[in-house]
Design an enzyme around this catalytic site. Sequence first.
Site, mmCIF file in Angstrom:
data_model
loop_
_atom_site.group_PDB
_atom_site.id
_atom_site.type_symbol
_atom_site.label_atom_id
_atom_site.label_comp_id
_atom_site.label_asym_id
_atom_site.label_seq_id
_atom_site.Cartn_x
_atom_site.Cartn_y
_atom_site.Cartn_z
ATOM 1 N N SER A 137 -0.125 3.580 2.131
ATOM 2 C CA SER A 137 -0.817 3.246 0.900
ATOM 3 C C SER A 137 0.226 2.642 -0.517
ATOM 4 C CB SER A 137 -1.957 3.973 0.404
ATOM 5 O OG SER A 137 -1.321 5.438 0.351
ATOM 6 N N TYR B 160 19.355 16.462 -5.678
ATOM 7 C CA TYR B 160 18.598 15.831 -4.607
ATOM 8 C C TYR B 160 19.268 16.355 -3.377
ATOM 9 C CZ TYR B 160 15.592 12.719 -2.071
ATOM 10 O OH TYR B 160 14.687 12.353 -1.329
HETATM 11 P P1 NAD Z 1 4.767 7.585 -2.404
HETATM 12 O O1 NAD Z 1 4.383 8.485 -3.221
HETATM 13 O O2 NAD Z 1 4.871 6.150 -3.085
HETATM 14 O O3 NAD Z 1 3.896 7.117 -0.982
HETATM 15 C C1 NAD Z 1 3.582 8.527 -0.204
HETATM 16 C C2 NAD Z 1 2.418 8.087 0.578
HETATM 17 O O4 NAD Z 1 2.008 9.282 1.497
HETATM 18 C C3 NAD Z 1 1.205 7.417 0.222
HETATM 19 O O5 NAD Z 1 0.915 6.233 0.958
HETATM 20 C C4 NAD Z 1 0.336 8.542 0.235
HETATM 21 O O6 NAD Z 1 -1.095 8.323 0.386
HETATM 22 C C5 NAD Z 1 0.793 9.345 1.356
HETATM 23 N N1 NAD Z 1 0.418 10.630 1.442
HETATM 24 C C6 NAD Z 1 0.705 11.561 0.639
HETATM 25 N N2 NAD Z 1 0.097 12.762 1.291
HETATM 26 C C7 NAD Z 1 -0.407 12.623 1.963
HETATM 27 C C8 NAD Z 1 -1.347 13.389 3.184
HETATM 28 N N3 NAD Z 1 -1.431 14.706 2.919
HETATM 29 N N4 NAD Z 1 -1.618 12.835 4.191
HETATM 30 C C9 NAD Z 1 -1.846 11.459 4.058
HETATM 31 N N5 NAD Z 1 -1.045 10.517 3.486
HETATM 32 C C10 NAD Z 1 -0.315 11.422 2.490
HETATM 33 O O7 NAD Z 1 6.242 7.722 -1.967
HETATM 34 P P2 NAD Z 1 7.731 7.003 -1.695
HETATM 35 O O8 NAD Z 1 8.677 7.020 -2.632
HETATM 36 O O9 NAD Z 1 7.387 5.810 -0.995
HETATM 37 O O10 NAD Z 1 7.984 7.999 -0.298
HETATM 38 C C11 NAD Z 1 8.211 7.590 1.180
HETATM 39 C C12 NAD Z 1 9.303 8.240 1.809
HETATM 40 O O11 NAD Z 1 10.428 7.582 1.295
HETATM 41 C C13 NAD Z 1 9.448 9.745 1.432
HETATM 42 O O12 NAD Z 1 10.196 10.403 2.417
HETATM 43 C C14 NAD Z 1 10.502 9.681 0.448
HETATM 44 O O13 NAD Z 1 11.439 10.948 0.458
HETATM 45 C C15 NAD Z 1 11.265 8.561 0.994
HETATM 46 N N6 NAD Z 1 12.351 8.034 -0.171
HETATM 47 C C16 NAD Z 1 11.998 7.641 -1.250
HETATM 48 C C17 NAD Z 1 12.879 7.010 -1.972
HETATM 49 C C18 NAD Z 1 12.573 6.546 -3.653
HETATM 50 O O14 NAD Z 1 13.445 6.355 -4.272
HETATM 51 N N7 NAD Z 1 11.291 6.704 -4.075
HETATM 52 C C19 NAD Z 1 14.133 6.667 -1.827
HETATM 53 C C20 NAD Z 1 14.565 7.013 -0.427
HETATM 54 C C21 NAD Z 1 13.549 7.847 0.552
#
Ligand code: NAD
Length: 392
Positions: free
Chosen positions: A49, A233
Amino acid sequence: MMVTPKVRGFICTTAHPAGCRENVKEQIEYVKRQPKADGPKKVLVIGASTGYGLSSRIALAFSSGAATLGVLFEKPAAGSRTATAGWYNTAAFEEFAQKDGLYAKSVNGDAFSKEVKDQVIGLIKQDLGQVDMVVYSLAAPRRTDANGKVWSSVLKTTGASYTNKTIDLKTRAVSDVTIEPATEEEITATVKVMGGEDWKDWISALKAADVLAPNVVTVAYSYIGPALTHPMYLDGSIGMAKRHLAKTAKEITQEFPGVTGYISVNKALVTQSSAAIPIVPLYISLLYKVMKEKGLHEGCIEQMTRLFGEKLCNGSPQVDGEGMLRLDDWEMRDDVQREVSRLWETVATENVEQLADIDGYWEDFYRMFGFHLPGVDYDADVAVDVSIPSLA
Ligand code: NAD
């Protein structure tokens, strides 16, 4: 009602339905301007989402025409309280997908639970038969395990305490912050929440239910970053979880015949999750400045379009020596990192406006909640009670 941003710490407690819709629309339009990808056709996105998961869903649907089933944990509106941004994003995504004749359904609930896994399996059996890709993009603060025990993740260093610069994004003051090391229990809990255990549980449940197509691919997202972020990190509690996630990718490939697990190492970007990590937002705002100046800046949708269009689904996957897909290739370029390190040495409250892209940071932050989007009338009354078509 009129919806305005209410920022509390790292989050905004309101979200604008029309702004979130516009945000999704912009991402779809971006994808449609790119060459089509010959990617998977039936995809399960867990964490669909916001952030990287939402952009994965958009890229796969509108570039390779995939039917998508999304799992999210979002709140609908209640009275005068707006829904969460991810709720509005999903409502908009489904609306646009249906307009283009694409299957899109969503399950709103705790992805860690057996109930949600069972519900998803039921939907796949009923509507899709099998899926040929599973994207695991959860970022969660806590997890309730099968025994009802609640594990909470922490964003701390490990070993000794660590001091470096950080920014208070509200006052734009740069100061030193000391991060205390996580205890063994906190590290274990962070690995439980953000490591690979639940990813493997998903694959195991999907495989047992025979809803994975032959040669299915599953991908989870990670981050590595430069040395200056490592204590927070890569060598921090979250890094321990990401190491576990990487180990899990290999285990999935070895233990489930016909399933290949990948880690995609993505770029550091402003999302609801990354805003909460100390030190990292200052790094991100310096990185934005340098990458924008070099014409290399990407957001979640550009990253995910490149992941599926070039790295993962275009012939044989382009992986590094560790078997990882590297979407951080531009972030980690020598010239980019040399410049960021140089700026990091000199950045202070007095010069942060010149050296770092704080405005760019805030723009991305507001956009995540549907604010500051061109073409949206923020003075107009909007209905906040929006339903997600497949959940209505
Ligand atoms: P985000 O917070 O935007 O998205 C998280 C998603 O997980 C949302 O859709 C939320 O509804 C869902 N979610 C959370 N808890 C949940 C649950 N219990 N049940 C069902 N859905 C749940 O986060 P993001 O930054 O897009 O992170 C996504 C992945 O990418 C993570 O593994 C993060 O470590 C990785 N990542 C992020 C970055 C960054 O800089 N943001 C960089 C590299 C990797």
